[in-house]
Enzyme design. Structure first.
Site, PDB file in Angstrom:
ATOM      1  N   LYS A  16      53.252 -43.744   1.071  1.00  0.00           N
ATOM      2  CA  LYS A  16      52.229 -42.795   0.614  1.00  0.00           C
ATOM      3  C   LYS A  16      51.258 -42.418   1.745  1.00  0.00           C
ATOM      4  O   LYS A  16      51.187 -43.121   2.761  1.00  0.00           O
ATOM      5  CB  LYS A  16      51.470 -43.411  -0.562  1.00  0.00           C
ATOM      6  CG  LYS A  16      52.335 -43.625  -1.808  1.00  0.00           C
ATOM      7  CD  LYS A  16      51.495 -44.146  -2.980  1.00  0.00           C
ATOM      8  CE  LYS A  16      52.326 -44.319  -4.237  1.00  0.00           C
ATOM      9  NZ  LYS A  16      51.522 -44.752  -5.399  1.00  0.00           N
ATOM     10  N   TYR A  56      55.626 -37.653 -11.360  1.00  0.00           N
ATOM     11  CA  TYR A  56      54.586 -38.371 -12.102  1.00  0.00           C
ATOM     12  C   TYR A  56      54.405 -37.781 -13.505  1.00  0.00           C
ATOM     13  O   TYR A  56      53.291 -37.774 -14.031  1.00  0.00           O
ATOM     14  CB  TYR A  56      53.267 -38.369 -11.314  1.00  0.00           C
ATOM     15  CG  TYR A  56      53.287 -39.291 -10.104  1.00  0.00           C
ATOM     16  CD1 TYR A  56      53.771 -40.599 -10.197  1.00  0.00           C
ATOM     17  CD2 TYR A  56      52.797 -38.873  -8.866  1.00  0.00           C
ATOM     18  CE1 TYR A  56      53.784 -41.450  -9.096  1.00  0.00           C
ATOM     19  CE2 TYR A  56      52.806 -39.719  -7.760  1.00  0.00           C
ATOM     20  CZ  TYR A  56      53.300 -41.011  -7.884  1.00  0.00           C
ATOM     21  OH  TYR A  56      53.303 -41.854  -6.798  1.00  0.00           O
ATOM     22  N   ASN A 119      47.928 -47.206  -3.008  1.00  0.00           N
ATOM     23  CA  ASN A 119      48.604 -48.516  -2.995  1.00  0.00           C
ATOM     24  C   ASN A 119      49.862 -48.494  -2.119  1.00  0.00           C
ATOM     25  O   ASN A 119      50.835 -49.168  -2.390  1.00  0.00           O
ATOM     26  CB  ASN A 119      48.897 -48.977  -4.427  1.00  0.00           C
ATOM     27  CG  ASN A 119      49.646 -47.942  -5.233  1.00  0.00           C
ATOM     28  OD1 ASN A 119      50.144 -46.975  -4.677  1.00  0.00           O
ATOM     29  ND2 ASN A 119      49.753 -48.145  -6.530  1.00  0.00           N
ATOM     30  N   HIS A 122      55.407 -46.029  -3.172  1.00  0.00           N
ATOM     31  CA  HIS A 122      56.045 -45.862  -4.485  1.00  0.00           C
ATOM     32  C   HIS A 122      57.400 -46.559  -4.427  1.00  0.00           C
ATOM     33  O   HIS A 122      58.075 -46.520  -3.399  1.00  0.00           O
ATOM     34  CB  HIS A 122      56.273 -44.376  -4.797  1.00  0.00           C
ATOM     35  CG  HIS A 122      57.245 -44.182  -5.936  1.00  0.00           C
ATOM     36  ND1 HIS A 122      56.854 -44.236  -7.255  1.00  0.00           N
ATOM     37  CD2 HIS A 122      58.594 -43.983  -5.934  1.00  0.00           C
ATOM     38  CE1 HIS A 122      57.926 -44.067  -8.017  1.00  0.00           C
ATOM     39  NE2 HIS A 122      58.993 -43.922  -7.253  1.00  0.00           N
ATOM     40  N   GLU A 133      65.389 -40.361  -9.067  1.00  0.00           N
ATOM     41  CA  GLU A 133      64.414 -40.173  -7.988  1.00  0.00           C
ATOM     42  C   GLU A 133      65.087 -39.971  -6.635  1.00  0.00           C
ATOM     43  O   GLU A 133      64.616 -39.173  -5.822  1.00  0.00           O
ATOM     44  CB  GLU A 133      63.444 -41.364  -7.953  1.00  0.00           C
ATOM     45  CG  GLU A 133      62.527 -41.362  -9.175  1.00  0.00           C
ATOM     46  CD  GLU A 133      61.551 -42.529  -9.222  1.00  0.00           C
ATOM     47  OE1 GLU A 133      61.594 -43.402  -8.319  1.00  0.00           O
ATOM     48  OE2 GLU A 133      60.736 -42.575 -10.158  1.00  0.00           O
TER      49      GLU A 133
END
Ligand code: IDP
Ligand code: MG
Length: 161
Positions: A16, A56, A119, A122, A133
């Site tokens: 991220k 998402y 965080n 993913h 995905e």
């Protein structure tokens, strides 16, 4: 392959924007390499609104969705596809729980992050989602098949199938 042997799977990891900004690409990628996983897809990419709404979708109605989308578009991400025996579950364990400041020490989120939102990575949460995905972020010709010589040491003969 018999049922008790386990299955070789592929899973999606996104590094991220917080990790990109903090210079953690090498360390995060190294965690997966050290574990013995096989990298079969890798690219840097910018995410548009459409892909984020799909990726998402389970969070679209949450009050934090707009800021999550802004965060995920604040820089490119690094998309990786990792392959291995029951790798979807293995990568979720290495990733740690969503709220990074409570994530287990030794996990990537536990070691590198403090935030719920920022965080660092993913990781796909189920075999079914992993398949979707990987297709969402990679074209078929961007996923590579090759022999990894260290597999003879990473897995026992009966696990290699
Ligand atoms: P996961 O990444 O551990 O699978 P999900 O619940 O699928 O967690 O949420 C996806 C991402 O959305 C999280 O990794 C995090 O970046 C963000 N997120 C989840 N819950 C919150 C929240 O309560 N506040 C802000 N961001 C959140
Ligand atoms: Mg999730």
């Amino acid at each position: 392959m018999s049922e008790d042997k386990g299955i070789f799977e592929r899973t999606l990891v996104l590094i991220k924007p917080d990790a990109i900004q903090r210079g953690l690409i090498g360390q995060i990628t190294g965690r997966f390499e050290m574990k013995g996983l096989k990298l079969v897809g890798l690219k840097m990419m910018s995410l548009d609104e459409a892909v984020l709404r799909e990726h998402y979708a389970h969070l679209i109605d949450k009050p934090f969705f707009a800021s999550l989308a802004n965060f995920m578009q604040s820089s490119p991400v690094v998309a990786m596809c990792w392959e291995g025996l029951e790798v979807v579950d293995a990568v979720r364990r290495i990733t740690g729980i969503t709220k990074a400041r409570e994530a287990e020490a030794g996990s990537i989120r536990g070691d590198y992050a403090m935030s719920v939102s920022c965080n660092v990575i993913h990781a796909s949460d189920s075999v079914e989602n992993a398949e979707k995905e990987v297709k969402r972020f990679f074209n078929p010709d961007e996923i590579h098949s090759y022999d990894k010589s260290e597999y003879v040491y990473v897995y026992a003969e009966d696990e290699r199938g």
